[in-house]
Design a protein around this motif. Structure first.
Motif, PDB file in Angstrom:
ATOM      1  N   GLN A 179      72.805 -23.321  36.189  1.00 39.98           N
ATOM      2  CA  GLN A 179      72.348 -23.466  34.803  1.00 39.98           C
ATOM      3  C   GLN A 179      70.917 -22.964  34.638  1.00 39.98           C
ATOM      4  OE1 GLN A 179      73.467 -27.051  32.838  1.00 39.98           O
ATOM      5  NE2 GLN A 179      72.004 -26.786  31.146  1.00 39.98           N
ATOM      6  N   ALA A 180      70.062 -23.200  35.629  1.00 39.39           N
ATOM      7  CA  ALA A 180      68.678 -22.735  35.527  1.00 39.39           C
ATOM      8  C   ALA A 180      68.617 -21.213  35.473  1.00 39.39           C
ATOM      9  CB  ALA A 180      67.868 -23.252  36.714  1.00 39.39           C
ATOM     10  N   LEU A 181      69.445 -20.532  36.271  1.00 35.21           N
ATOM     11  CA  LEU A 181      69.458 -19.068  36.260  1.00 35.21           C
ATOM     12  C   LEU A 181      69.995 -18.534  34.937  1.00 35.21           C
ATOM     13  CD1 LEU A 181      70.692 -18.358  39.897  1.00 35.21           C
ATOM     14  CD2 LEU A 181      68.444 -17.771  38.953  1.00 35.21           C
ATOM     15  N   ILE A 182      71.019 -19.193  34.413  1.00 36.19           N
ATOM     16  CA  ILE A 182      71.569 -18.781  33.122  1.00 36.19           C
ATOM     17  C   ILE A 182      70.517 -18.937  32.024  1.00 36.19           C
ATOM     18  CG2 ILE A 182      73.218 -19.426  31.324  1.00 36.19           C
ATOM     19  CD1 ILE A 182      75.205 -20.086  33.608  1.00 36.19           C
ATOM     20  N   GLU A 183      69.866 -20.080  31.977  1.00 35.86           N
ATOM     21  CA  GLU A 183      68.860 -20.315  30.935  1.00 35.86           C
ATOM     22  C   GLU A 183      67.681 -19.366  31.085  1.00 35.86           C
ATOM     23  OE1 GLU A 183      67.999 -24.457  31.233  1.00 35.86           O
ATOM     24  OE2 GLU A 183      69.813 -25.057  30.141  1.00 35.86           O
ATOM     25  N   GLN A 184      67.306 -19.046  32.299  1.00 41.15           N
ATOM     26  CA  GLN A 184      66.221 -18.092  32.518  1.00 41.15           C
ATOM     27  C   GLN A 184      66.603 -16.709  32.005  1.00 41.15           C
ATOM     28  OE1 GLN A 184      64.924 -17.918  36.603  1.00 41.15           O
ATOM     29  NE2 GLN A 184      63.600 -16.142  36.264  1.00 41.15           N
ATOM     30  N   ALA A 185      67.843 -16.283  32.266  1.00 40.23           N
ATOM     31  CA  ALA A 185      68.303 -14.986  31.783  1.00 40.23           C
ATOM     32  C   ALA A 185      68.315 -14.930  30.262  1.00 40.23           C
ATOM     33  CB  ALA A 185      69.696 -14.693  32.332  1.00 40.23           C
ATOM     34  N   LEU A 186      68.770 -16.010  29.635  1.00 39.54           N
ATOM     35  CA  LEU A 186      68.837 -16.029  28.174  1.00 39.54           C
ATOM     36  C   LEU A 186      67.450 -16.025  27.542  1.00 39.54           C
ATOM     37  CD1 LEU A 186      71.752 -18.571  27.558  1.00 39.54           C
ATOM     38  CD2 LEU A 186      71.859 -16.076  27.667  1.00 39.54           C
ATOM     39  N   ARG A 187      66.512 -16.743  28.131  1.00 37.15           N
ATOM     40  CA  ARG A 187      65.143 -16.747  27.598  1.00 37.15           C
ATOM     41  C   ARG A 187      64.521 -15.358  27.682  1.00 37.15           C
ATOM     42  NH1 ARG A 187      64.667 -21.633  30.449  1.00 37.15           N
ATOM     43  NH2 ARG A 187      63.578 -20.561  32.149  1.00 37.15           N
ATOM     44  N   ARG A 205      78.888 -23.454  24.514  1.00 36.67           N
ATOM     45  CA  ARG A 205      78.719 -24.066  23.187  1.00 36.67           C
ATOM     46  C   ARG A 205      77.304 -24.618  23.023  1.00 36.67           C
ATOM     47  NH1 ARG A 205      82.739 -27.450  23.337  1.00 36.67           N
ATOM     48  NH2 ARG A 205      84.210 -26.195  22.130  1.00 36.67           N
ATOM     49  N   SER A 206      76.808 -25.297  24.051  1.00 36.30           N
ATOM     50  CA  SER A 206      75.494 -25.927  23.933  1.00 36.30           C
ATOM     51  C   SER A 206      74.365 -24.901  23.900  1.00 36.30           C
ATOM     52  CB  SER A 206      75.278 -26.900  25.085  1.00 36.30           C
ATOM     53  OG  SER A 206      75.182 -26.212  26.329  1.00 36.30           O
ATOM     54  N   LEU A 207      74.551 -23.749  24.553  1.00 32.51           N
ATOM     55  CA  LEU A 207      73.515 -22.718  24.590  1.00 32.51           C
ATOM     56  C   LEU A 207      73.649 -21.709  23.450  1.00 32.51           C
ATOM     57  CD1 LEU A 207      73.359 -21.973  28.434  1.00 32.51           C
ATOM     58  CD2 LEU A 207      71.787 -23.361  27.071  1.00 32.51           C
ATOM     59  N   GLY A 208      74.737 -21.791  22.690  1.00 31.02           N
ATOM     60  CA  GLY A 208      74.917 -20.886  21.561  1.00 31.02           C
ATOM     61  C   GLY A 208      75.293 -19.481  21.955  1.00 31.02           C
ATOM     62  N   VAL A 209      75.978 -19.316  23.100  1.00 30.69           N
ATOM     63  CA  VAL A 209      76.407 -17.995  23.550  1.00 30.69           C
ATOM     64  C   VAL A 209      77.928 -17.972  23.649  1.00 30.69           C
ATOM     65  CG1 VAL A 209      74.246 -17.534  24.753  1.00 30.69           C
ATOM     66  CG2 VAL A 209      76.139 -18.620  25.998  1.00 30.69           C
ATOM     67  N   GLY A 210      78.482 -16.842  24.108  1.00 28.85           N
ATOM     68  CA  GLY A 210      79.919 -16.701  24.208  1.00 28.85           C
ATOM     69  C   GLY A 210      80.478 -17.239  25.513  1.00 28.85           C
ATOM     70  N   VAL A 211      81.816 -17.257  25.579  1.00 28.69           N
ATOM     71  CA  VAL A 211      82.487 -17.670  26.802  1.00 28.69           C
ATOM     72  C   VAL A 211      83.564 -16.646  27.139  1.00 28.69           C
ATOM     73  CG1 VAL A 211      84.290 -19.084  25.683  1.00 28.69           C
ATOM     74  CG2 VAL A 211      83.549 -19.625  28.019  1.00 28.69           C
ATOM     75  N   HIS A 212      83.736 -16.415  28.434  1.00 29.76           N
ATOM     76  CA  HIS A 212      84.824 -15.561  28.896  1.00 29.76           C
ATOM     77  C   HIS A 212      85.838 -16.456  29.588  1.00 29.76           C
ATOM     78  CE1 HIS A 212      86.567 -11.665  30.109  1.00 29.76           C
ATOM     79  NE2 HIS A 212      87.111 -12.426  31.050  1.00 29.76           N
ATOM     80  N   LEU A 213      87.045 -16.548  29.008  1.00 33.11           N
ATOM     81  CA  LEU A 213      88.075 -17.448  29.508  1.00 33.11           C
ATOM     82  C   LEU A 213      88.825 -16.821  30.678  1.00 33.11           C
ATOM     83  CD1 LEU A 213      89.589 -18.537  26.076  1.00 33.11           C
ATOM     84  CD2 LEU A 213      87.904 -19.796  27.445  1.00 33.11           C
ATOM     85  N   GLY A 214      89.092 -17.622  31.684  1.00 41.07           N
ATOM     86  CA  GLY A 214      89.978 -17.190  32.747  1.00 41.07           C
ATOM     87  C   GLY A 214      91.414 -17.185  32.259  1.00 41.07           C
ATOM     88  N   SER A 215      92.256 -16.386  32.917  1.00 42.09           N
ATOM     89  CA  SER A 215      93.652 -16.291  32.479  1.00 42.09           C
ATOM     90  C   SER A 215      94.351 -17.645  32.549  1.00 42.09           C
ATOM     91  CB  SER A 215      94.394 -15.254  33.331  1.00 42.09           C
ATOM     92  OG  SER A 215      94.288 -15.567  34.712  1.00 42.09           O
ATOM     93  N   GLU A 216      93.932 -18.503  33.475  1.00 47.54           N
ATOM     94  CA  GLU A 216      94.565 -19.819  33.595  1.00 47.54           C
ATOM     95  C   GLU A 216      94.194 -20.739  32.435  1.00 47.54           C
ATOM     96  OE1 GLU A 216      90.497 -20.403  35.075  1.00 47.54           O
ATOM     97  OE2 GLU A 216      91.999 -18.818  35.340  1.00 47.54           O
TER      98      GLU A 216
END
Length: 317
Positions: A179-187, A205-216
């Protein structure tokens, strides 16, 4: 005995004016899919080249003498009574004033407003091709040590600087600083990039970005997991998954592997013909995945794809 499915080759024009607006035709009441908006054009007749067919159709429909420009894409689309190939060409120059010579309404639309118009299934991938990125970067996982994480951030910076506009952050759930790496990239790169998180709906949802769903995940969800404005992509390998992605209202899908890939050597490649056959049965924008390189965007678009998705070939060395 059912009659054989007709195969029809239609040539359509993306006509743009000096302001970048696109001309749309509305299908008249005496045609199938009446009332829907479409890119103007028509069926290529025997003995005609695609350019000749498009010039004739635009003369008949709009009263203009068009100069046919660059090819954009081919869209295979299967309808109940026919198998259509929609070949799309750009038209930026013409003589005359466009008007609906066959009683149809016409309108000029800003490209960012095209999604507001109801269109036939074959036209929808064209809208995406005009508006959305043709390459989709999927990041590799960062190392767990400090040096590996720093190198990952540096390469991500280079990818953004190189013009990557749609990026999936594919970090393993068990990574200690995920999560820290993701938030750093977004900032660092919030503007100008469409970010998606791999599989993590709640964090997206909480960060206001998109999601890529796995086929499962596709077959277990009953509704689109994020609101409009937060992208939803999906990994698909067959028709059932593509149809599920479309039913959920996903913004795009990734389909593969199209070619052999080092990351999944055990997977049997689809090949381009099977990719096109699957694409023809839905109206989603679809990226080709598996052994793809940036130079294969045109090949993907010859088979109805939005472009290519990749890890290795799009990740800076």
């Amino acid at each position: 005995m059912p009659s054989p499915t007709r195969s029809i080759h239609v040539v359509a024009a993306v006509i743009t004016d000096a302001r970048g607006r696109v001309l749309l035709n509305r299908r008249t009441e005496n045609r199938d899919m009446a009332g829907l908006w479409e890119f103007p054009g028509g069926k290529r007749e025997a003995g005609e080249t695609s350019a000749q067919a498009l010039v004739r159709e635009l003369r008949e429909e709009l009263g203009i003498e068009a100069e046919v420009g660059d090819w954009i894409m081919d869209v295979p689309q299967r309808y109940p009574d026919k198998h259509l190939t929609l070949e799309v060409r750009h038209v930026r120059s013409w003589k005359g004033t466009p008007r609906g010579r066959e009683g149809q309404a016409i309108t000029w639309v800003a490209q960012d407003k095209l999604g507001r118009y109801s269109m036939p299934p074959a036209d929808l991938p064209v809208v995406a091709a005009l508006r959305e990125p043709d390459c989709y970067l999927v990041t590799p996982a960062p190392g767990e040590d400090e040096a590996g994480q720093r190198q990952w951030q540096e390469r991500l910076q280079r990818a953004v600087s190189d013009g990557q506009q749609r990026i999936q952050l594919r970090l393993p759930l068990q990574h200690p600083r995920r999560q820290a790496l993701i938030e750093q990239a977004l900032r660092a790169h919030r503007r100008g990039v469409q970010w998606l998180l791999n599989r993590d709906i709640e964090l997206a949802r909480s960060l206001g970005v998109g999601v890529h769903l796995g086929s499962e995940q596709l077959l277990s969800l009953q509704a689109r997991p994020l609101p409009d404005g937060q992208l939803v992509g999906a990994s698909c390998h067959d028709l059932e998954q593509l149809q599920a992605a479309q039913r959920l209202g996903c913004d795009f899908a990734v389909l593969g592997p199209v070619q052999a890939t080092a990351s999944h050597p055990e997977a049997t490649p689809l090949g381009w013909d099977a990719f096109a056959a699957l694409r023809a049965q839905v109206s989603l924008p679809i990226y080709a995945l598996g052994g793809m390189a940036r130079g294969q965007v045109a090949e993907a678009r010859r088979h109805g794809g939005q472009g290519i998705a990749a890890i290795r070939s799009l990740w800076p060395e």
